[in-house]
Every structure is written in C-alpha cells, then in structure tokens.
Design a protein around this motif. Structure first.
Motif, PDB file in Angstrom:
ATOM      1  N   LYS A  26     -14.026  -6.135  15.606  1.00  0.00           N
ATOM      2  CA  LYS A  26     -13.221  -5.873  14.774  1.00  0.00           C
ATOM      3  C   LYS A  26     -13.665  -5.648  12.919  1.00  0.00           C
ATOM      4  CE  LYS A  26     -10.376  -7.702  18.312  1.00  0.00           C
ATOM      5  NZ  LYS A  26      -9.070  -8.197  18.972  1.00  0.00           N
ATOM      6  N   LEU A  27     -13.329  -5.224  12.136  1.00  0.00           N
ATOM      7  CA  LEU A  27     -13.329  -4.450  10.792  1.00  0.00           C
ATOM      8  C   LEU A  27     -11.604  -4.889  10.694  1.00  0.00           C
ATOM      9  CD1 LEU A  27     -16.356  -2.718  10.052  1.00  0.00           C
ATOM     10  CD2 LEU A  27     -14.607  -2.400   8.807  1.00  0.00           C
ATOM     11  N   LEU A  28     -12.438  -4.761   9.775  1.00  0.00           N
ATOM     12  CA  LEU A  28     -11.436  -5.038   8.491  1.00  0.00           C
ATOM     13  C   LEU A  28     -11.622  -3.748   7.036  1.00  0.00           C
ATOM     14  CD1 LEU A  28      -8.182  -5.592   7.192  1.00  0.00           C
ATOM     15  CD2 LEU A  28      -9.720  -7.176   5.895  1.00  0.00           C
ATOM     16  N   LEU A  29     -11.222  -2.979   6.951  1.00  0.00           N
ATOM     17  CA  LEU A  29     -11.672  -1.426   6.008  1.00  0.00           C
ATOM     18  C   LEU A  29     -10.910  -1.636   4.632  1.00  0.00           C
ATOM     19  CD1 LEU A  29     -13.557   0.488   4.990  1.00  0.00           C
ATOM     20  CD2 LEU A  29     -11.946   2.189   6.502  1.00  0.00           C
ATOM     21  N   ALA A  30     -11.106  -2.064   3.846  1.00  0.00           N
ATOM     22  CA  ALA A  30     -10.683  -1.584   2.272  1.00  0.00           C
ATOM     23  C   ALA A  30     -10.664  -1.106   1.719  1.00  0.00           C
ATOM     24  CB  ALA A  30     -10.369  -3.636   1.472  1.00  0.00           C
ATOM     25  N   GLU A  31     -10.255   0.134   1.790  1.00  0.00           N
ATOM     26  CA  GLU A  31     -10.381   1.602   0.566  1.00  0.00           C
ATOM     27  C   GLU A  31      -9.628   2.002   0.707  1.00  0.00           C
ATOM     28  OE1 GLU A  31     -11.622   3.713  -0.968  1.00  0.00           O
ATOM     29  OE2 GLU A  31     -14.180   3.050   0.329  1.00  0.00           O
ATOM     30  N   ASP A  32      -9.444   2.593  -0.948  1.00  0.00           N
ATOM     31  CA  ASP A  32      -8.621   3.286  -1.465  1.00  0.00           C
ATOM     32  C   ASP A  32      -8.157   4.662  -1.774  1.00  0.00           C
ATOM     33  OD1 ASP A  32     -10.454   3.434  -3.373  1.00  0.00           O
ATOM     34  OD2 ASP A  32      -8.695   4.181  -4.841  1.00  0.00           O
ATOM     35  N   ASN A  33      -9.207   4.499  -0.957  1.00  0.00           N
ATOM     36  CA  ASN A  33      -9.325   6.782  -1.196  1.00  0.00           C
ATOM     37  C   ASN A  33      -9.772   6.844   0.720  1.00  0.00           C
ATOM     38  OD1 ASN A  33     -10.822   9.044  -0.271  1.00  0.00           O
ATOM     39  ND2 ASN A  33     -10.616   9.167  -3.087  1.00  0.00           N
ATOM     40  N   ASP A  34      -8.187   7.438   0.589  1.00  0.00           N
ATOM     41  CA  ASP A  34      -8.002   8.197   1.804  1.00  0.00           C
ATOM     42  C   ASP A  34      -9.048   9.207   2.471  1.00  0.00           C
ATOM     43  OD1 ASP A  34      -5.419   7.301   1.508  1.00  0.00           O
ATOM     44  OD2 ASP A  34      -4.134   8.561   1.106  1.00  0.00           O
ATOM     45  N   LEU A  35      -9.455   9.587   1.718  1.00  0.00           N
ATOM     46  CA  LEU A  35     -10.517  10.688   2.877  1.00  0.00           C
ATOM     47  C   LEU A  35     -11.771   9.633   3.307  1.00  0.00           C
ATOM     48  CD1 LEU A  35     -11.921  13.897   3.135  1.00  0.00           C
ATOM     49  CD2 LEU A  35     -12.999  13.827   0.932  1.00  0.00           C
ATOM     50  N   SER A  40     -12.554  -9.580  -6.620  1.00  0.00           N
ATOM     51  CA  SER A  40     -11.223 -10.407  -6.687  1.00  0.00           C
ATOM     52  C   SER A  40     -10.862 -10.616  -4.986  1.00  0.00           C
ATOM     53  CB  SER A  40     -10.083 -10.046  -7.110  1.00  0.00           C
ATOM     54  OG  SER A  40     -10.383  -9.591  -8.954  1.00  0.00           O
ATOM     55  N   ALA A  41     -10.539  -9.876  -4.083  1.00  0.00           N
ATOM     56  CA  ALA A  41     -10.270  -9.477  -2.822  1.00  0.00           C
ATOM     57  C   ALA A  41     -11.042 -10.430  -2.925  1.00  0.00           C
ATOM     58  CB  ALA A  41     -10.266  -8.167  -2.483  1.00  0.00           C
ATOM     59  N   ALA A  42     -12.363 -10.690  -2.309  1.00  0.00           N
ATOM     60  CA  ALA A  42     -13.312 -11.575  -1.834  1.00  0.00           C
ATOM     61  C   ALA A  42     -13.389 -12.621  -2.353  1.00  0.00           C
ATOM     62  CB  ALA A  42     -14.743 -10.975  -2.081  1.00  0.00           C
ATOM     63  N   ARG A  43     -13.050 -12.842  -3.463  1.00  0.00           N
ATOM     64  CA  ARG A  43     -12.662 -14.345  -4.098  1.00  0.00           C
ATOM     65  C   ARG A  43     -11.996 -15.124  -2.893  1.00  0.00           C
ATOM     66  NH1 ARG A  43     -14.038 -11.860  -8.992  1.00  0.00           N
ATOM     67  NH2 ARG A  43     -16.032 -12.316  -9.961  1.00  0.00           N
ATOM     68  N   ALA A  44     -10.993 -14.182  -3.027  1.00  0.00           N
ATOM     69  CA  ALA A  44      -9.690 -14.762  -2.362  1.00  0.00           C
ATOM     70  C   ALA A  44      -9.770 -15.401  -1.169  1.00  0.00           C
ATOM     71  CB  ALA A  44      -7.740 -13.770  -2.626  1.00  0.00           C
ATOM     72  N   ILE A  45      -9.926 -14.739  -0.358  1.00  0.00           N
ATOM     73  CA  ILE A  45     -10.574 -14.522   0.685  1.00  0.00           C
ATOM     74  C   ILE A  45     -11.450 -16.126   0.877  1.00  0.00           C
ATOM     75  CG2 ILE A  45     -11.713 -13.731   3.045  1.00  0.00           C
ATOM     76  CD1 ILE A  45     -10.757 -10.733   2.616  1.00  0.00           C
ATOM     77  N   MET A  89     -10.553  -0.526  -6.487  1.00  0.00           N
ATOM     78  CA  MET A  89      -9.244  -0.084  -5.861  1.00  0.00           C
ATOM     79  C   MET A  89      -8.361  -0.944  -6.928  1.00  0.00           C
ATOM     80  SD  MET A  89      -9.465  -1.500  -1.910  1.00  0.00           S
ATOM     81  CE  MET A  89     -10.549  -3.100  -2.533  1.00  0.00           C
ATOM     82  N   PRO A  90      -7.598  -0.531  -6.539  1.00  0.00           N
ATOM     83  CA  PRO A  90      -5.683  -0.507  -7.211  1.00  0.00           C
ATOM     84  C   PRO A  90      -5.227  -1.708  -7.228  1.00  0.00           C
ATOM     85  CG  PRO A  90      -5.122   0.948  -5.850  1.00  0.00           C
ATOM     86  CD  PRO A  90      -6.912   1.198  -5.637  1.00  0.00           C
ATOM     87  N   VAL A  91      -4.110  -2.691  -7.838  1.00  0.00           N
ATOM     88  CA  VAL A  91      -4.010  -3.514  -7.780  1.00  0.00           C
ATOM     89  C   VAL A  91      -4.224  -5.023  -6.728  1.00  0.00           C
ATOM     90  CG1 VAL A  91      -2.609  -4.650  -5.416  1.00  0.00           C
ATOM     91  CG2 VAL A  91      -2.101  -2.278  -6.037  1.00  0.00           C
ATOM     92  N   ALA A 130      -5.297  -0.705   1.925  1.00  0.00           N
ATOM     93  CA  ALA A 130      -5.765   0.832   0.943  1.00  0.00           C
ATOM     94  C   ALA A 130      -5.695  -0.111  -0.422  1.00  0.00           C
ATOM     95  CB  ALA A 130      -4.224   1.285   0.664  1.00  0.00           C
ATOM     96  N   ASP A 131      -5.830  -1.122  -0.520  1.00  0.00           N
ATOM     97  CA  ASP A 131      -6.154  -2.112  -1.464  1.00  0.00           C
ATOM     98  C   ASP A 131      -6.196  -3.505  -1.828  1.00  0.00           C
ATOM     99  OD1 ASP A 131      -3.806  -3.652  -1.702  1.00  0.00           O
ATOM    100  OD2 ASP A 131      -2.690  -2.058  -2.191  1.00  0.00           O
ATOM    101  N   GLY A 132      -6.830  -3.923  -2.597  1.00  0.00           N
ATOM    102  CA  GLY A 132      -7.246  -5.453  -2.141  1.00  0.00           C
ATOM    103  C   GLY A 132      -6.344  -6.966  -1.936  1.00  0.00           C
ATOM    104  N   ARG A 133      -5.105  -6.355  -2.842  1.00  0.00           N
ATOM    105  CA  ARG A 133      -4.180  -7.086  -1.914  1.00  0.00           C
ATOM    106  C   ARG A 133      -4.214  -6.983  -0.419  1.00  0.00           C
ATOM    107  NH1 ARG A 133      -2.896 -12.037  -3.825  1.00  0.00           N
ATOM    108  NH2 ARG A 133      -3.731 -12.386  -1.000  1.00  0.00           N
ATOM    109  N   GLU A 134      -3.721  -5.980  -0.302  1.00  0.00           N
ATOM    110  CA  GLU A 134      -3.487  -5.969   0.826  1.00  0.00           C
ATOM    111  C   GLU A 134      -4.692  -5.752   2.194  1.00  0.00           C
ATOM    112  OE1 GLU A 134      -2.290  -2.034   4.401  1.00  0.00           O
ATOM    113  OE2 GLU A 134      -2.653  -1.840   2.005  1.00  0.00           O
TER     114      GLU A 134
END
Length: 970
Positions: A836-845, A898-903, A891-893, A865-869
């Motif tokens: 199971k993998l959590l993918l954080a990527e804002d670009n849809d393509l 920052s997301a890595a530090r938050a996790i 990524m936006p938001v 779609a962003d780091g906060r999510e």
C-alpha cells in the motif's frame, strides 16, 4: 721626566756592577761613572730641588750663540736601559734621556742621530770622542778631562733596602724592626754604602753591614740567609722582595764629548732655560717613568686571615649599567668597579657579588640600609662621606670631570643652577648659586639640554657613554680648572673593622700599573653611537629634510594607493556581488528549467513505458516507443550535463564519499555499458587489478566519469574496434591506495592541436563526424570531477591509432563496504504485490503515470493532491495502513518537505519508520539535503525510470522485512 731620569741612572748603575775584567784596568774605573749599571757607587743628592753640581767642579765653558748651530745633527750614544733610554722594535725612542733631548732641541734646534747598543759598547766610544752626547752619567773627577759635565743634573734615582717577603720580622712601616739585622752590600759601591751609613745613623738604626766582593755572592745573600736586608736601587726590584726603606742616591748628567765645548755650552744654556721654565722638570720625568716602581705585598695579620676564611660573599652596591663604572657589553659585565674588586679578590681571597641599584642615591641607600656591605664607586671626599654615615678606603682611582653648560647660559655668571645626581656633593671650584638634584646623570643632561638648569658636571667617561646613546644639541663644554672625581670604597658606620682592614690593605697594595690596566680595559672609546631620529635631524638637517619630503611623498603615494585599492576592492566587491547575483539567478533559472523540462519528460518517458509494457502495442509501434524513450533519455542526459556544469561553475558540486569495492565498481561498469558496446559492434574489455577490500570515495561520480569516458570511446571507435576499461592499483600503504583508472580505444584518435581543448566546455575534437551526438560537456565535467577527487584527467592519443584517457587518485582504505551488488540483487526478488502506497502529487498527468506504473507491480495506490491532504490521509489511516509514502516536493497548500516533517511529527508508531521517498524534478544537491533534513528516506528524480522506482521500493520493503533500520538513499 723624573721617571725617565731614574731609568737612565739605573742603566748606568748596571754597567758599574759588571766584573772589572770586562774592561781594561783604566776602564774599570770608568764603569763606575755610568748610571746604566745598578751596582755603581752612589751618593745621596742634596735635595729634590738641587739640580746643580758643586760650583768648584763646573767646567769653564765658552759663551756661544745657541742658534748658531741650529739644524746641526749630533751623534748620540743611546744605550738601552729601562726608563732612561729605550728603543722598541719599530725604532721608536723613549725614556727620560730622550725626553731631555727633545726639550733641549727646542732651544738649540739640534737634530739627533741615535746609536743604540749595550753600555759596554758605547761608553768607551763616548770617552774616546766618537759621540757628541750621552745621558745617565755620574760625576767623576777622573773623567772630567774626557767628557764635559753641564752645570745641571738630569735627575736622581733612589737606593732601597730589600727584604724577603717571607721575613715576617721586618715591617716596612716600622724602621725599628731593622735593628739587629744584617745588610748585604757590594763592596765596591763605596758612595752608596756611605749613604746607607748616613741613613742608618740619622734614623738611629743599628745594623751589621756584610760586604761582598763579587756580584754573584752579593745577589745570593738574601736567598742563602747570609743577610736579612740587601742594598739595591729602585730600578732593580725583585718580585720576591719588599722594600723596607728608600733614600735618594747619586745624581746623573747628560755629558758632552770632551772636544766639543761649544756643544757643552749650548747644552748648559738649554738646561738653564728648561729649569727656569719648569724647576720640577727632572722630578716630573721620574714620576713619568718610575712612579710606583714597586708596591709592597700585603701584610695580613692572623685576625685578617681568620676573617677571610669564614667571611661570606661580600655584597657590593653598584649603579646598574653606568659606563665605565659597571656596565654590560656582549653579554658580560665589566667596569672599573668590577676590575678593582677582581684585584681585591685576587689579593685577599674574598668573594664578591654585585647588587645593582637604579641610581647613585639608591646604591648609597642600599649600603646604609644593610642591603649591601659596601659601595664600590663612592665619588666624594671623606668629610661628605662621614656626614652621610659612611667611611672610605684610600682612593683607588680618579676620573677627569667635565663641566657642561646649556648654550643659552654663560659661565661664570650669577644665579646659575647646577644639576647633580642625588647623593653627590657639589665639587669645589664650580660656581653655582643653587643645586638641583636629579635621580641620574642621564636626567641631569636631559634637564640641561632642555634649559631647566644652567650647568652640570660629571666624569668625562660618563659623558662619553651618555653621548653615545643620546643626542644633546643644546649642551657645550666649559673650560674650567682641572677637576677630578675620586673613587673609593664606602663602608657603613659603625665600620666592620675586620672587613675594612682586609679591603683597605688590598686597595693600598695596588700599583699604578695595575690601576692603569683596569682603566685601560674599561674606559674604552665608544664609537657605536646609537642612531636616533633626533641625532639624524641635528647631524644632517638637509638630508633629514630631503628624507622627510621623500617620506611625505611616500605617505601620500601610499594613501593614494590605498584609496585606489579600496576603490578597486569596492568595484571588485560590486562585481562579485553582481556575479553572485547572476550565479543565483542562473541557478534559479536552471532549477526552474530543470523542473519545467523534467515534468513533461516524466510524462513522455512514463507514458512510453506504460504503452510498451501494456502488451497492446504492435511491433512497429513498440519500436517507435523505444525510439521516443531513447530520445527522451538523451534529452535527460543533456539536461543533467548542463546542471552538473552549472554546479561546478558555482562551486556547488560536492562529493558524497562512502566505502565501495573497486572490483564491484569494475563489474558494474561492465554491466552498464557491455550491451551498448555489443550494439555498436565493439569489443568491450574490463581489466581490474586490485586487492580485495574497500576504499572510500564517491563511487557514483566515479561511475559518471568512467561512463562519460566509455561513451566517448564508443562514439569515436568504428565497429570492430576495441574499448578497454583498466582499473589498476599501483600503490598501497596502511592508510591509502593509489588507483589508476583508464579507458583505451582503437578509434580515430585526436590531433595534437586538439588535445588541450577537448577538456573545455562545449568542445569536440571530431567535429567532422556528423553522426556523433553530444554537447561537448562530458569531458569538461569529468575533468573537474577528477580534479575534485585529487587527480588530473590526462589523455594520450595518436591520430588513426586511438586514445587513452586516464587519471590516478588516492583513496582511503576502509574495513567496511557499502551494500554490494549481490546484496542488492537479493532485494530484486522482493515482491511488491499487495503493498500500500500513499502518493502525494499535484500534477494529474504525473499522478496518472505513477499510479499506472505502480499498479503494474500490484501496488495499491492512494493519491493526495497536495501535502496537507497527504498528512491527513496518513493520519486517518490505521497503524501500518501504508507501506510507503511517495512524496512530490513542490505542491500547493503544503509542500512535500513540510508534509514529511508533519508526518514524522505525528504521535503514532509508524510515523517515525514509514519510508518517505521524494520524487521531484529538482535534482541539485541542496534539494537532496533539504529532503534528507525534512525526514525523507529516499530521493527519486523526475523523470524517473520505472525499474529504478521499483528497486527503491523493493529495497525498503526488504529492509523492513529483515528488521533493518531505514537508510536514506539520497
């Protein structure tokens, strides 16, 4: 002059003492008439002031014009006798007789031709009329026909009574101790014996007289004990004897040849004029040549000897560094005081140490306070010393005093102020209304130079020492009557009588010659004057002004240079700031360009990979997709080269060193490029000669350098050729190994004129080969990377034969190695199915491509779609809900860092251990460092290769399954 006369007498007496057989019978009587023989008969002169002989014995000389014979050369018999007539090895004449001749010539105008020799050779010739003048002759009636005596004597000598120093019964200061003693005399010296008898009778002394007929027995009379005392003369002293008494002996004359009455008359008139001008002339010559001929040895009492044996080291107060009294030269202390106390030590056996005082008054205070036993250089009289509570020995030496005045003062005049050092008494004869006291002579001169006082006085040698070290422009000497400073040794009162007795006896035993030696060794000419700005200014005003102008011009020039330098520095600083700003702008541009190029390239490579692996593409389409992928990889390599060159230019390229196996590196290179060589129809040979084990270095950058060199070799080698990778260990010690890396080909080679420029950016040697792709950055990047590793990339090439690029670097030896290829292969078998993998990527393509590639390996993907999510999804999941987090950085938001530090900051067990892998189009080292700092474990650059991504995920899953700790793959 008196000293010179005594020497002449002694020389004549020496001849008279010769055995009678030395001359014919007539000559034996003559020998008794010369002062050059010490054993001659002698009689006491009437008095020191009596310079004439009896008028009844005077010659009847004619009246002559003293200047009539001016310029005449006289022949002078000049027998050698100490003090009377001496000639040194350079032919220089001295002595009392010579000084008489010099003075006589001033009145007569005579010149002299000196005939030197022994008295026995010259005296017969004088009597025969061969010579015109001879000195040191006693008056004898029988000789009056052969030589002419003047009316005036040239001097007298002294008879002395000698006794052995070992004879303690006789005291030189007590004539009564001579009573009952025997006196040895030479029998033929009748006149001398008569004077001895008169001396004994006058002093009521009863002595027995022992007569000797021959000189040899006479000379031994003291040694064999036959006599207690020996009658001798003051110019024939014995080192083993002291003087018990001394009395005047017979006078002597300068005589003229018997057939030269005119010369005798001129001589007589000249001596009359000399004595009229200076009645003490003969006495002065005696003092000059015979002063202190002998000083008796010290007579120590039993009490004196007992004191010396138990006496401690005597402390002597001295003024420190006061030339010439006590001073330092060439690392050793010397001076008059030290020389005098060295003599006292030799005489007595006492030991001395010197206590240095800052000035004269401080030295006096040391003695009065008991901090020193004596003062070595007291400079005033007994009366002044007594007022201070001091007692003095006899004066041991004197120094001439010079009086100095300020140029603006007149001497003598009323109201003058005299400067003296503290502790000194005003010398008699100096006229001054008031005395100002200063701590030292140096400060006295300084006050005088500044006009604070009118005059000062000090020993001339002191002034010389101070003038050597200083410059006094406003001081001038004063012509005054002769003034001297007496130097004595001062004792505190009440006097230590035992110490005083021993020291005073030693001082009294000094001879004039010994004191003169001490002075000559220490009162030296000081020629090395200390140069100061003041002395240069006064000595050389014009040169000083010129030098000042030159210095001023230099200062102005230096100021201008400094100002110019500051301006240039500021300009350079501005240019540097602009260059740094340009560099930052360039880096920002390249970073954005890299990100913007890599993002669509990620889509191109990703979609072509998905299409190729879908199984739906026809062979033709699949071939087209592979070509698209190859072109995209070439474009990616081009971007990477440009970024590397930018890092190097901006000094941002850093080596990441870690242990690696050299053999493993060779195998990896063979694996990486072997297929490419086969596709080009080339033979790829790998040679590795290295010991097992690991070294420390950046093996990734080494791979890049070797890959660039191999790629170039492939480009410029035609099919059928051979490319050889050579890795050889050439040296090793306990800490390092030197390894040579080389890539050799059989290609087209490089022309000599192109060898240097192949390492420059955007340069290619084979520009005529249109089928060669590349930017010309590979060798430039490789050369810089090798330089950073401590080596130099070189090339040997011949056109048509091929080239070899090679370098050598020293790498530290390591006992540990990084994960080997075999270990990595173990992770290849790890299955990603069901992960199971959590993918954080804002670009849809990009997200679509990543999900498709991951799902092809059976991985379940949940996208944010962003780091906060992404943080929210991870936090909402259960413990172990995800095996990996694949995090985009921009990524936006909330960005990926920052997301890595938050996790990592969440309060749950898997927040600290779950692998977080960065995927970003920014590939600079600072981007990797930022990701690592934020808590990310891996770094996969965009566009990523599907296999590369799978390998990273397999490694993390494999490590997690084996219980191994997380390892950053940045």
């Amino acid at each position: 002059m008196r000293r010179l006369a005594a020497v002449a007498l002694a020389a004549i007496l020496a001849v008279a003492a010769l055995p009678c057989s030395a001359f014919a019978a007539g000559e034996a009587a003559i020998s008794d008439a010369s002062a050059y023989g010490s054993r001659s008969s002698s009689s006491d002169a009437a008095s020191g002031a009596d310079t004439t002989r009896d008028s009844s014995a005077r010659a009847d000389l004619p009246d002559v014009d003293m200047h009539a014979d001016s310029g005449r050369t006289l022949k002078v018999a000049f027998p050698q006798a100490r003090g009377i007539s001496e000639t040194d090895q350079n032919g220089i004449h001295t002595g009392s007789f010579y000084d008489w001749l010099v003075e006589i010539s001033k009145y007569t105008g005579w010149n002299y031709e000196f005939v030197t020799g022994d008295i026995e050779e010259l005296l017969p010739g004088m009597l025969a009329g061969e010579y015109d003048l001879m000195g040191g002759m006693f008056y004898r009636e029988e000789l009056a026909e052969d030589i002419i005596y003047p009316d005036y004597i040239m001097g007298s000598n002294y008879s002395v009574l000698l006794y052995k120093k070992t004879n303690t019964d006789i005291k030189s200061f007590d004539l009564n101790t001579l009573n009952g003693k025997s006196v040895g005399v030479l029998g033929k010296a009748s006149d001398k014996i008569d004077r001895l008898t008169n001396f004994l009778e006058f002093n009521s002394i009863e002595c027995g007289i022992r007569y000797y007929d021959d000189e040899e027995s006479y000379l031994r009379c003291l040694d064999n004990g036959e006599a207690d005392i020996m009658l001798s003369s003051d110019i024939e002293m014995r080192d083993d004897c002291d003087v018990a008494a001394r009395f005047k002996a017979e006078p002597c004359y300068i005589v003229a040849a018997g057939d030269e009455p005119e010369i005798a008359s001129e001589l007589n008139q000249a001596m009359t004029n000399i004595y009229s001008a200076d009645p003490s002339f003969a006495d002065e010559l005696y003092d000059k040549y015979f002063s202190d001929v002998h000083v008796n040895s010290i007579s120590f009492t039993e009490e004196d000897r007992a004191f010396v044996e138990q006496a401690p080291t005597i402390r002597v107060a001295v003024v420190g560094d006061l030339y010439p009294v006590y001073y330092e030269r060439n690392g050793a202390y010397r001076g008059i005081v030290k020389g005098v106390f060295d003599l006292i030590g030799e005489r007595t056996g006492l030991a001395f140490e010197y206590v240095k005082a800052e000035n004269y008054q401080a030295a006096l205070d040391m003695v009065l306070a008991g901090e020193a036993d004596v003062m070595g250089g007291f400079m005033d009289d007994e009366y002044y010393a007594n007022d201070m509570g001091l007692a003095l020995t006899k004066t041991y030496t004197t120094l001439d005093v010079v009086v100095l005045r300020n140029k603006s003062s007149e001497y003598p005049s009323d109201g003058l102020v005299l400067a003296l050092p503290q502790g000194r008494d005003k010398p008699a004869g100096i006229k001054a209304a008031r005395v100002e006291y200063y701590p030292s002579y140096e400060l006295c001169l300084e006050a005088l130079n500044k006009g604070k006082v009118d005059l000062t006085c000090l020993p001339a040698s002191y002034a010389e020492g101070l003038y050597t070290d200083h410059y006094y422009a406003n001081i001038t000497p004063v012509a005054v009557d002769h003034i001297e400073s007496n130097f004595s040794i001062a004792f505190p009162q009440p006097v230590d009588s035992e110490l005083y007795s021993v020291v005073n006896k030693a001082v009294n035993s000094f001879s004039a010659e010994e004191v003169e030696t001490v002075l000559s060794k220490n009162v030296i000419s000081l020629t090395n004057r200390q140069v100061s700005i003041q002395s240069v200014l006064y000595d050389n005003p014009v040169a000083t002004l010129a030098a000042a102008l030159v210095v001023l011009l230099l200062i102005v020039g230096v100021i201008l240079l400094i100002a110019r330098s500051k301006i240039r520095t500021r300009i350079l600083a501005l240019k540097l700031e602009k260059a740094e700003e340009t560099g930052r702008a360039k880096s920002d541009f390249l970073s954005r360009m890299s990100h913007e190029i890599r993002t669509p390239m990620n889509a191109i490579i990703g979609l072509s990979t998905i299409a190729s692996q879908s199984g739906e593409a026809t062979p033709g389409i699949k071939s087209s997709l592979e070509k698209i992928n190859t072109s995209a990889q070439f474009l990616l390599a081009l971007v990477n080269d440009i970024l590397d060159m930018s890092k190097i230019d901006n000094n941002k390229m850093q080596l990441e060193c870690a242990p690696f196996a050299v053999r493993a590196l060779a195998e990896q290179m063979q694996s990486m490029v072997g297929i490419q060589a086969e596709e080009k129809g080339l033979a790829m040979v790998t040679e590795c000669v290295a010991e097992d084990g690991c070294v420390v270095g950046d093996h990734i950058r080494l791979q890049q350098v070797l890959a660039n060199l191999l790629s170039n070799a492939f480009k410029f080698t035609d099919p059928g050729g051979t490319v050889t990778l050579s890795i050889r260990e050439v040296a090793r010690d306990s800490k390092t190994a030197r390894i040579r890396f080389g890539v050799r080909d059989t290609g087209i080679g490089i022309a000599p004129e192109d060898v240097e420029r192949v390492f420059e950016s955007f340069e290619q040697a084979a520009e005529n080969r249109t089928n060669v792709q590349g930017t010309g950055l590979g060798l430039a990047i490789s050369s810089n990377l090798v330089r950073m590793m401590g080596g130099t990339l070189k090339v040997d090439s011949a056109v048509g034969k091929g080239s070899e690029f090679y370098f050598s670097i020293e790498l530290p030896i390591s006992d540990e190695c990084a994960t080997s290829a075999g270990e990595e292969d173990d992770y290849a078998s790890v299955s990603l199915e069901g992960s199971k993998l959590l993918l954080a990527e804002d670009n849809d393509l990009n997200a679509e491509i990543a999900i498709a590639l991951l799902e092809m390996e059976g991985i379940e993907v949940e996208r944010a779609a962003d780091g906060r999510e992404a943080v929210d999804l991870f936090e909402a999941s259960g413990i172990g809900g995800f095996d990996f987090v694949l995090m985009d950085v921009k990524m936006p938001v909330m960005d990926g860092l920052s997301a890595a530090r938050a996790i990592r900051g969440l309060e749950r067990a898997d927040a600290k251990t779950i692998p977080i892998i960065a995927i970003t189009a920014n590939t600079f080292q600072e981007d990797r460092d930022s990701a690592k700092e934020a808590g990310m474990d891996g770094f996969v650059p965009k566009p990523f290769d599907a296999e590369q991504l799978y390998d990273v995920l397999r490694e993390f899953k494999g490590r997690a399954g084996g219980g191994e700790s997380r390892t950053a793959l940045v």
